[in-house]
Design an enzyme around this catalytic site. Sequence first.
Site, mmCIF file in Angstrom:
data_model
loop_
_atom_site.group_PDB
_atom_site.id
_atom_site.type_symbol
_atom_site.label_atom_id
_atom_site.label_comp_id
_atom_site.label_asym_id
_atom_site.label_seq_id
_atom_site.Cartn_x
_atom_site.Cartn_y
_atom_site.Cartn_z
ATOM 1 N N TYR A 133 0.940 -1.298 0.033
ATOM 2 C CA TYR A 133 -0.001 -0.089 -0.031
ATOM 3 C C TYR A 133 0.953 1.159 0.035
ATOM 4 C CZ TYR A 133 -4.472 -2.754 1.585
ATOM 5 O OH TYR A 133 -5.198 -3.557 1.670
ATOM 6 N N SER A 134 1.587 1.367 1.371
ATOM 7 C CA SER A 134 2.485 2.831 1.307
ATOM 8 C C SER A 134 3.613 2.901 0.329
ATOM 9 C CB SER A 134 3.011 2.690 2.643
ATOM 10 O OG SER A 134 2.197 2.166 3.636
ATOM 11 N N SER A 166 6.228 -4.836 5.128
ATOM 12 C CA SER A 166 6.862 -5.836 5.972
ATOM 13 C C SER A 166 6.631 -7.135 5.413
ATOM 14 C CB SER A 166 5.662 -5.662 7.093
ATOM 15 O OG SER A 166 5.630 -4.505 7.846
ATOM 16 N N GLU A 249 -9.349 -6.858 11.100
ATOM 17 C CA GLU A 249 -8.874 -7.265 12.699
ATOM 18 C C GLU A 249 -8.654 -5.864 13.364
ATOM 19 O OE1 GLU A 249 -8.059 -8.469 15.730
ATOM 20 O OE2 GLU A 249 -6.250 -7.522 15.077
ATOM 21 N N GLU A 375 -1.603 10.289 15.480
ATOM 22 C CA GLU A 375 -2.507 11.385 15.032
ATOM 23 C C GLU A 375 -3.498 11.218 14.464
ATOM 24 O OE1 GLU A 375 0.927 11.123 14.681
ATOM 25 O OE2 GLU A 375 1.500 12.300 15.934
HETATM 26 C C1 FAD Z 1 6.597 -1.286 11.332
HETATM 27 C C2 FAD Z 1 5.886 -0.678 10.134
HETATM 28 C C3 FAD Z 1 5.312 -1.678 9.281
HETATM 29 C C4 FAD Z 1 4.742 -1.132 8.218
HETATM 30 N N1 FAD Z 1 3.998 -2.329 7.221
HETATM 31 C C5 FAD Z 1 3.634 -2.044 6.107
HETATM 32 C C6 FAD Z 1 2.995 -2.748 5.334
HETATM 33 O O1 FAD Z 1 3.411 -4.174 5.386
HETATM 34 N N2 FAD Z 1 2.634 -2.210 3.951
HETATM 35 C C7 FAD Z 1 2.499 -0.944 3.769
HETATM 36 O O2 FAD Z 1 1.773 -0.762 2.495
HETATM 37 N N3 FAD Z 1 2.790 -0.076 4.790
HETATM 38 C C8 FAD Z 1 3.371 -0.576 5.661
HETATM 39 N N4 FAD Z 1 3.850 0.520 6.736
HETATM 40 C C9 FAD Z 1 3.516 1.988 6.559
HETATM 41 C C10 FAD Z 1 2.447 2.481 7.432
HETATM 42 O O3 FAD Z 1 1.381 2.083 7.244
HETATM 43 C C11 FAD Z 1 2.857 4.012 7.162
HETATM 44 O O4 FAD Z 1 3.972 4.392 7.768
HETATM 45 C C12 FAD Z 1 1.502 4.871 7.968
HETATM 46 O O5 FAD Z 1 0.515 4.925 7.403
HETATM 47 C C13 FAD Z 1 2.180 6.450 8.192
HETATM 48 O O6 FAD Z 1 2.555 6.871 6.838
HETATM 49 P P1 FAD Z 1 3.727 7.703 6.448
HETATM 50 O O7 FAD Z 1 4.846 6.864 7.200
HETATM 51 O O8 FAD Z 1 3.921 7.900 5.016
HETATM 52 O O9 FAD Z 1 3.899 9.134 7.536
HETATM 53 P P2 FAD Z 1 2.920 10.197 7.039
HETATM 54 O O10 FAD Z 1 1.728 10.026 6.711
HETATM 55 O O11 FAD Z 1 3.773 11.188 5.884
HETATM 56 O O12 FAD Z 1 3.049 10.993 8.481
HETATM 57 C C14 FAD Z 1 3.983 11.816 8.799
HETATM 58 C C15 FAD Z 1 3.565 12.474 10.180
HETATM 59 O O13 FAD Z 1 2.450 13.566 9.718
HETATM 60 C C16 FAD Z 1 1.358 13.065 10.476
HETATM 61 N N5 FAD Z 1 0.039 13.210 9.977
HETATM 62 C C17 FAD Z 1 -0.293 12.925 8.335
HETATM 63 N N6 FAD Z 1 -1.483 13.085 8.258
HETATM 64 C C18 FAD Z 1 -2.188 13.812 9.025
HETATM 65 C C19 FAD Z 1 -3.484 14.160 9.306
HETATM 66 N N7 FAD Z 1 -4.437 14.250 8.657
HETATM 67 N N8 FAD Z 1 -3.561 14.844 10.812
HETATM 68 C C20 FAD Z 1 -2.551 14.776 11.532
HETATM 69 N N9 FAD Z 1 -1.346 14.328 11.261
HETATM 70 C C21 FAD Z 1 -1.123 13.716 10.286
HETATM 71 C C22 FAD Z 1 1.358 11.682 10.913
HETATM 72 O O14 FAD Z 1 0.859 11.308 12.264
HETATM 73 C C23 FAD Z 1 2.960 11.567 11.070
HETATM 74 O O15 FAD Z 1 3.135 11.857 12.465
HETATM 75 C C24 FAD Z 1 4.572 0.211 8.009
HETATM 76 C C25 FAD Z 1 4.839 1.062 8.834
HETATM 77 C C26 FAD Z 1 5.575 0.685 9.905
HETATM 78 C C27 FAD Z 1 6.272 1.543 10.924
#
Ligand code: FAD
Length: 391
Positions: A133-134, A166, A249, A375
Amino acid sequence: MRYTYEPDVEEFRQEVRQFIKENLPPEEVRLQRGYEGGFKSNQEEYDYTMGFQKKLAEKGWLAMAWPKEYGGSGASHMRQLVYNEEMAYNQAPAGNMGIAWVGPSLMLYGTEEQKTKFIPRITSADDWWCTLYSEPGAGSDLAALQTRATRDGDEYVINGQKIWTSGGHLADWGWLAARTDPDAPKHKGITMFMLDMKSPGVTVRPLINMSDRHGFNEVFFEDVRVPASQVVGEVNRGWYHMAVALDFERSGIGAYAGGRRSIERLTKIAKEHPELIERRPSIRTELADRVIEVNVGTILAYRVATMQAKGLVPNHEASASKLFGSEMGQRISLTGMHLLGTFGQLRDGSKHQIIDQATGYLGSVSGTIAAGTSEIQRGIIATRGLGLPRG
Ligand SMILES: Cc1cc2nc3c(=O)[nH]c(=O)nc-3n(C[C@H](O)[C@H](O)[C@H](O)COP(=O)(O)OP(=O)(O)OC[C@H]3O[C@@H](n4cnc5c(N)ncnc54)[C@H](O)[C@@H]3O)c2cc1C
């Protein structure tokens, strides 16, 4: 108030405990492996995880929540809760994205051919699934994803990049969201695909996290060809399919079961090493705070599970459980560091190490980011729970 289970659910709990005892290595080994990447090789991790899941499959537990027609046993929500609780408490490698959302999505939107081909392999733990996804520019705002899927005859051609995948280095199959209509509004041009991770043009590069472990990856797609028969659901309706899948889940019980086990271990260490308490007497009350939090959080998770048992769809209630559990996990890890003092900084292999607290402490940071940041969860509780306007 005291939560009690039906006698058959309690009996089931004992059966799960016995099964774990007979089929997994001792706790110290499990704990080390429970930290993602605590293995000598990818193959060792694959065999350990899938070997255990195959045993769960033989026992009829891997897909226990699924309807019988798809190889499940239609287990009650309370049985699932107890199962998830025991697996998390014992650091069992029971997590499986195929079971969590690929299979359930196929049941809802898949063709008969897709169900016949993929579902039996999921229920028997033959395939490891990862979630694609991400992207670097699409995390919380997932609908901004840019990976393109362009139709070419009977195939789609995929180009782009995913991140934080992951288990991408271990996976046989990927559950992929890609943009099929770049001109449509962003939520309306996304489609779901099942992607063979060994396809030509797929490159998986490790991302080593700050606790020096390899759990997630970057995945690049260069003209990767996917048969159109591997589109799941309607073309350009993938966003809505994903939103439903994310609801499958939800209780968050794993954080509380794992947290309870950590507090028990830290308490045992405190009793065995009185010098640690002498050095920092306040650790006693800090541990007391943590155990209260685990008890409070467990009720948040039970609330979600009981809502599901009544046929309701938890929403902000599940966000509260996820938010509280992940932040509590960080506090428990920090309390462990406070207890151990400088011993807490010793990693694998040091003869002076009491336990490897540092790996868990560093690893706990990601809990408030993965599966929706704190957040985002607070935003959901404020808007959908309290009815406040969007910020
Ligand atoms: C251990 C781990 C495993 C993961 N596994 C997977 C996986 O298997 N597959 C996959 O696709 N992804 C995976 N992810 C990704 C995960 O879903 C994203 O990291 C998460 O959704 C946050 O996106 P970002 O890292 O791009 O941060 P961003 O979305 O860029 O956020 C950066 C900061 O801005 C804040 N923010 C963003 N939007 C808002 C808002 N509207 N209001 C307030 N604050 C906001 C966030 O809270 C954060 O503090 C994993 C992440 C981790 C840490």
